[in-house]
Design a protein around this motif. Structure first.
Motif, PDB file in Angstrom:
ATOM      1  N   ALA A  22      30.649  38.174  20.392  1.00  0.00           N
ATOM      2  CA  ALA A  22      31.243  36.829  20.496  1.00  0.00           C
ATOM      3  C   ALA A  22      30.286  35.860  21.191  1.00  0.00           C
ATOM      4  O   ALA A  22      30.169  34.692  20.791  1.00  0.00           O
ATOM      5  CB  ALA A  22      32.569  36.906  21.258  1.00  0.00           C
ATOM      6  N   ASP A  23      29.583  36.347  22.207  1.00  0.00           N
ATOM      7  CA  ASP A  23      28.612  35.492  22.912  1.00  0.00           C
ATOM      8  C   ASP A  23      27.456  35.104  21.996  1.00  0.00           C
ATOM      9  O   ASP A  23      26.983  33.964  22.007  1.00  0.00           O
ATOM     10  CB  ASP A  23      28.052  36.219  24.147  1.00  0.00           C
ATOM     11  N   ALA A  24      26.987  36.085  21.215  1.00  0.00           N
ATOM     12  CA  ALA A  24      25.863  35.828  20.308  1.00  0.00           C
ATOM     13  C   ALA A  24      26.249  34.787  19.251  1.00  0.00           C
ATOM     14  O   ALA A  24      25.487  33.862  18.949  1.00  0.00           O
ATOM     15  CB  ALA A  24      25.429  37.131  19.634  1.00  0.00           C
ATOM     16  N   ILE A  25      27.459  34.926  18.713  1.00  0.00           N
ATOM     17  CA  ILE A  25      27.926  33.990  17.684  1.00  0.00           C
ATOM     18  C   ILE A  25      28.101  32.590  18.281  1.00  0.00           C
ATOM     19  O   ILE A  25      27.690  31.587  17.689  1.00  0.00           O
ATOM     20  CB  ILE A  25      29.243  34.502  17.049  1.00  0.00           C
ATOM     21  N   ALA A  26      28.677  32.526  19.463  1.00  0.00           N
ATOM     22  CA  ALA A  26      28.888  31.212  20.112  1.00  0.00           C
ATOM     23  C   ALA A  26      27.547  30.514  20.346  1.00  0.00           C
ATOM     24  O   ALA A  26      27.406  29.311  20.111  1.00  0.00           O
ATOM     25  CB  ALA A  26      29.632  31.408  21.430  1.00  0.00           C
ATOM     26  N   GLU A  27      26.562  31.283  20.788  1.00  0.00           N
ATOM     27  CA  GLU A  27      25.241  30.696  21.031  1.00  0.00           C
ATOM     28  C   GLU A  27      24.633  30.178  19.724  1.00  0.00           C
ATOM     29  O   GLU A  27      24.073  29.074  19.677  1.00  0.00           O
ATOM     30  CB  GLU A  27      24.313  31.738  21.667  1.00  0.00           C
ATOM     31  N   ALA A  28      24.800  30.960  18.676  1.00  0.00           N
ATOM     32  CA  ALA A  28      24.237  30.548  17.375  1.00  0.00           C
ATOM     33  C   ALA A  28      24.918  29.281  16.861  1.00  0.00           C
ATOM     34  O   ALA A  28      24.262  28.366  16.361  1.00  0.00           O
ATOM     35  CB  ALA A  28      24.394  31.689  16.364  1.00  0.00           C
ATOM     36  N   MET A  29      26.244  29.224  16.998  1.00  0.00           N
ATOM     37  CA  MET A  29      26.967  28.061  16.481  1.00  0.00           C
ATOM     38  C   MET A  29      26.648  26.796  17.278  1.00  0.00           C
ATOM     39  O   MET A  29      26.760  25.684  16.771  1.00  0.00           O
ATOM     40  CB  MET A  29      28.482  28.335  16.487  1.00  0.00           C
ATOM     41  N   ALA A  30      26.260  26.981  18.543  1.00  0.00           N
ATOM     42  CA  ALA A  30      25.939  25.820  19.390  1.00  0.00           C
ATOM     43  C   ALA A  30      24.502  25.341  19.175  1.00  0.00           C
ATOM     44  O   ALA A  30      24.102  24.309  19.716  1.00  0.00           O
ATOM     45  CB  ALA A  30      26.149  26.196  20.856  1.00  0.00           C
ATOM     46  N   GLY A  31      23.738  26.056  18.390  1.00  0.00           N
ATOM     47  CA  GLY A  31      22.334  25.699  18.172  1.00  0.00           C
ATOM     48  C   GLY A  31      22.182  24.394  17.402  1.00  0.00           C
ATOM     49  O   GLY A  31      23.115  23.909  16.772  1.00  0.00           O
ATOM     50  N   GLU A  32      20.966  23.854  17.463  1.00  0.00           N
ATOM     51  CA  GLU A  32      20.696  22.585  16.775  1.00  0.00           C
ATOM     52  C   GLU A  32      20.786  22.742  15.264  1.00  0.00           C
ATOM     53  O   GLU A  32      20.593  23.830  14.736  1.00  0.00           O
ATOM     54  CB  GLU A  32      19.272  22.121  17.109  1.00  0.00           C
ATOM     55  N   PHE A  33      21.021  21.632  14.568  1.00  0.00           N
ATOM     56  CA  PHE A  33      21.038  21.632  13.116  1.00  0.00           C
ATOM     57  C   PHE A  33      19.721  22.220  12.594  1.00  0.00           C
ATOM     58  O   PHE A  33      18.647  21.900  13.095  1.00  0.00           O
ATOM     59  CB  PHE A  33      21.217  20.201  12.585  1.00  0.00           C
ATOM     60  N   GLY A  34      19.835  23.079  11.617  1.00  0.00           N
ATOM     61  CA  GLY A  34      18.623  23.675  11.043  1.00  0.00           C
ATOM     62  C   GLY A  34      18.189  24.961  11.719  1.00  0.00           C
ATOM     63  O   GLY A  34      17.224  25.585  11.303  1.00  0.00           O
ATOM     64  N   SER A  35      18.918  25.366  12.772  1.00  0.00           N
ATOM     65  CA  SER A  35      18.549  26.606  13.459  1.00  0.00           C
ATOM     66  C   SER A  35      18.870  27.821  12.593  1.00  0.00           C
ATOM     67  O   SER A  35      19.789  27.794  11.777  1.00  0.00           O
ATOM     68  CB  SER A  35      19.335  26.754  14.762  1.00  0.00           C
ATOM     69  N   VAL A  36      18.098  28.875  12.800  1.00  0.00           N
ATOM     70  CA  VAL A  36      18.372  30.167  12.140  1.00  0.00           C
ATOM     71  C   VAL A  36      18.453  31.234  13.235  1.00  0.00           C
ATOM     72  O   VAL A  36      17.459  31.514  13.904  1.00  0.00           O
ATOM     73  CB  VAL A  36      17.251  30.544  11.138  1.00  0.00           C
ATOM     74  N   TYR A  37      19.647  31.779  13.427  1.00  0.00           N
ATOM     75  CA  TYR A  37      19.828  32.839  14.431  1.00  0.00           C
ATOM     76  C   TYR A  37      19.932  34.185  13.726  1.00  0.00           C
ATOM     77  O   TYR A  37      20.783  34.362  12.845  1.00  0.00           O
ATOM     78  CB  TYR A  37      21.093  32.593  15.258  1.00  0.00           C
ATOM     79  N   LEU A  76      32.273  37.364  12.956  1.00  0.00           N
ATOM     80  CA  LEU A  76      32.057  36.136  12.175  1.00  0.00           C
ATOM     81  C   LEU A  76      33.387  35.583  11.670  1.00  0.00           C
ATOM     82  O   LEU A  76      33.623  34.365  11.701  1.00  0.00           O
ATOM     83  CB  LEU A  76      31.142  36.423  10.974  1.00  0.00           C
ATOM     84  N   LEU A  77      34.251  36.481  11.198  1.00  0.00           N
ATOM     85  CA  LEU A  77      35.548  36.043  10.661  1.00  0.00           C
ATOM     86  C   LEU A  77      36.421  35.469  11.773  1.00  0.00           C
ATOM     87  O   LEU A  77      37.055  34.425  11.601  1.00  0.00           O
ATOM     88  CB  LEU A  77      36.254  37.226   9.975  1.00  0.00           C
ATOM     89  N   GLU A  78      36.426  36.141  12.900  1.00  0.00           N
ATOM     90  CA  GLU A  78      37.251  35.673  14.026  1.00  0.00           C
ATOM     91  C   GLU A  78      36.793  34.312  14.536  1.00  0.00           C
ATOM     92  O   GLU A  78      37.596  33.484  14.939  1.00  0.00           O
ATOM     93  CB  GLU A  78      37.208  36.696  15.170  1.00  0.00           C
ATOM     94  N   ALA A  79      35.494  34.090  14.501  1.00  0.00           N
ATOM     95  CA  ALA A  79      34.958  32.816  14.984  1.00  0.00           C
ATOM     96  C   ALA A  79      34.970  31.747  13.889  1.00  0.00           C
ATOM     97  O   ALA A  79      34.573  30.606  14.128  1.00  0.00           O
ATOM     98  CB  ALA A  79      33.537  33.022  15.515  1.00  0.00           C
ATOM     99  N   ASN A  80      35.406  32.144  12.691  1.00  0.00           N
ATOM    100  CA  ASN A  80      35.483  31.216  11.553  1.00  0.00           C
ATOM    101  C   ASN A  80      34.152  30.488  11.331  1.00  0.00           C
ATOM    102  O   ASN A  80      34.119  29.275  11.145  1.00  0.00           O
ATOM    103  CB  ASN A  80      36.622  30.216  11.787  1.00  0.00           C
ATOM    104  N   VAL A  81      33.067  31.240  11.367  1.00  0.00           N
ATOM    105  CA  VAL A  81      31.742  30.618  11.261  1.00  0.00           C
ATOM    106  C   VAL A  81      31.458  30.177   9.830  1.00  0.00           C
ATOM    107  O   VAL A  81      32.067  30.653   8.872  1.00  0.00           O
ATOM    108  CB  VAL A  81      30.605  31.571  11.708  1.00  0.00           C
ATOM    109  N   ARG A  82      30.512  29.262   9.722  1.00  0.00           N
ATOM    110  CA  ARG A  82      30.029  28.841   8.410  1.00  0.00           C
ATOM    111  C   ARG A  82      28.512  29.061   8.379  1.00  0.00           C
ATOM    112  O   ARG A  82      27.867  29.225   9.404  1.00  0.00           O
ATOM    113  CB  ARG A  82      30.389  27.374   8.156  1.00  0.00           C
ATOM    114  N   SER A  83      27.973  29.090   7.191  1.00  0.00           N
ATOM    115  CA  SER A  83      26.537  29.266   6.991  1.00  0.00           C
ATOM    116  C   SER A  83      26.032  30.590   7.579  1.00  0.00           C
ATOM    117  O   SER A  83      25.076  30.630   8.347  1.00  0.00           O
ATOM    118  CB  SER A  83      25.758  28.095   7.599  1.00  0.00           C
ATOM    119  N   ALA A  84      26.724  31.677   7.228  1.00  0.00           N
ATOM    120  CA  ALA A  84      26.302  32.997   7.684  1.00  0.00           C
ATOM    121  C   ALA A  84      26.070  33.901   6.474  1.00  0.00           C
ATOM    122  O   ALA A  84      26.773  33.793   5.471  1.00  0.00           O
ATOM    123  CB  ALA A  84      27.355  33.616   8.596  1.00  0.00           C
TER     124      ALA A  84
END
Ligand SMILES: [Zn+2]
Length: 503
Positions: A288-303, A327-335
């Motif tokens: 969850a921490d890793a996903i949160a950090e990735a989602m908070a990254g700047e536009f164009g980031s690749v985690y 990923l599903l729990e965090a409802n992420v996009r662009s993964a």
């Protein structure tokens, strides 16, 4: 007359916590392969040990006589049938070769058999019995070799990879050939010494794209190799997911006829690894921490979220679900996820057809050690036979395959692209995405089931790599494994152990 060298081998890294054995059939599907005769020589120019071996042979007008070379994706112990079939072909090939000057073997170093703890030792012994004591045998070794006494007794010289990711397979193959040729010509008399360290280490602590503890010892090995009379100096990280007496970190030094010098340097390198033992611990990040950090990254980031506990290159189930669940729990996009092995899910998607929406329970079925099955609904975007050519820093020019591959698009365009495959895989090349219509440089999160080999191709495109904490049989938490055969005491399982090399 040209120098005549026979070559062949069996290469597989065995995870003894994987219950599914590696059969002769497994050596012939997906990315695995048995090459015979000319097929071995056709590995010329590839990013493999044979790329270097063949190149070096040509430069020196060596007549290279190919036998059989089997290599399988890491997995469970190799069946007796598979081992003996390929061993017998290699031995037969040597017998039929007539008068030869040397043997160059293609082995991994961490193969275990269903009936024996070590695969390479018995293979070397069988070859030694045919060629006799005078014909030199030399082999390159994987950095993850678990070194057995029998291997040391039967081989004249080993030289190991110095990079992890193993981007130096061709150069190590070439170096092995150079050592063999120098021996045949009488320019050197190789003698070896080794020291086994009572230390098992997680793969990530062996990576050489950062100044890991193993890298520090390897840097010193390079200096030792520059000393007079030293032929090769190797630091082996070992493969901790193989429950054998001899598993773990070891060092090998080859000198020109100076046993004392070889032992002195082998001990020095071993002592260095031992002194750094606390630094080999790895602390992965909660998902969850890793996903949160990735989602908070700047536009164009690749985690890159590395699912290091379910690494295809370590012989795991390949169907771990913890990252997908996150990923599903965090409802992420662009993964994009490479990958979950699930033959039944692949078949269900194929039956539904491209464009169909399916609801499936994916992954978590192989052994119950890699998370529970996860329910997903998505659109079948692509169905692929699975094969593609590798083009990156590892294995360039060779064909890779995880069997039939489906891309499932979850939560619409720009959501989660999940690759479902028939077979395990270790995504260490950008083509693991590109071949399936996914541009990895344009995704916020890439989930890779890989311990470290992904770094060679993906570090250059990644904003950041995060090693995630998930369950699995390549977990860096070595305390979680139920070792039964491993010698004790050993660090870190026995944290108070004191040790120094024999002098
Ligand atoms: Zn390796």
């Amino acid at each position: 007359m040209a120098i005549r060298i026979v070559t062949g081998g069996i290469s597989q890294e065995t995870n003894t916590f994987q219950h599914e054995l590696t059969s002769l059939e497994d050596f012939q599907k997906g990315s695995s392969r048995i090459d015979r005769g000319q097929d071995i020589l056709d590995l010329e120019g590839t990013g493999t040990i044979y790329g270097g071996i063949i190149d070096e042979a040509k430069k020196n007008d060596v007549e290279l006589i190919p036998t059989t070379f089997g290599r399988a994706v890491p997995g469970g112990p190799v069946t007796r049938e598979a081992f003996e079939t390929m061993r017998d072909e290699i031995v037969e090939g040597i017998r039929n070769a007539g008068k030869i000057d040397g043997v160059l073997l293609g082995i991994h170093g961490a193969m275990a058999l269903e009936h024996l703890p070590d695969g390479e030792g018995p293979l070397l012994t069988a070859i030694r019995e045919v060629v006799g004591p005078e014909i030199p045998i030399v082999a390159p070794l994987d950095l993850h070799t678990n070194l057995s006494d029998e291997m040391m007794e039967q081989c004249d010289a080993f030289v190991g990879y110095k990079h992890y990711p193993h981007i130096d397979t061709p150069e190590t193959g070439a170096r092995a050939m150079e050592i063999l040729l120098a021996t045949i010509k009488g320019e050197i008399t190789p003698v070896m010494a080794y020291t086994r360290v009572p230390l098992i280490a997680p793969n990530q602590s062996m990576v050489t794209t950062w100044q890991s503890p193993l890298k520090k010892a390897i840097d010193r090995a390079r200096e030792i190799e520059a000393e007079p009379n030293v032929v090769a100096a190797t630091v082996l990280g070992g493969f901790p997911f193989s429950d054998q007496e001899f598993t773990g970190v070891a060092t090998i030094v080859v000198t020109n006829n100076d046993k004392a010098l070889a032992k002195q340097y082998a001990d020095e390198l071993a002592q260095m690894c031992w002194d750094l033992r606390e630094d080999f611990a790895i602390h992965p990040t909660p998902i969850a921490d890793a996903i949160a950090e990735a989602m908070a990254g700047e536009f164009g980031s690749v985690y890159v979220l590395a699912d290091i506990s379910d690494s295809g290159a370590s012989g795991t189930a390949g169907d771990g679900t913890a990252a997908l669940k996150g990923l599903l729990e965090a409802n992420v996009r662009s993964a994009a996820v490479a990958q979950i092995m699930d033959k039944a899910a692949v078949q269900a998607c194929i039956d539904a057809g491209v464009g169909a929406t399916v609801t499936l329970s994916v992954g978590g079925k192989h052994d119950g050690l890699h998370g529970d099955p996860v329910d997903v609904t998505g659109m079948v975007r692509l169905i692929h036979e699975g094969g593609f050519l590798m083009a990156g820093p590892m294995g360039a020019g060779t064909r890779s395959s995880r069997g039939r591959t489906v891309v499932l698009e979850i939560n619409g365009p720009g959501g989660i692209e999940l690759q479902l495959t028939d077979l395990r895989g270790h995504p260490n090349d950008l083509n693991f995405f590109r071949a399936f219509g996914i541009e990895p440089t344009e995704r916020r999160i890439l989930v890779l089931k890989s311990a470290a080999h992904f770094r060679a191709a993906f570090e250059p495109i990644a904003t950041k790599v995060i090693e995630i904490d998930a369950p699995g049989i390549s977990s860096p938490n070595l305390h979680s494994f139920n070792y039964k055969n491993l010698r004790r005491p050993i660090f870190p399982l026995d944290p108070d152990l004191e040790w120094s090399p024999e002098r």
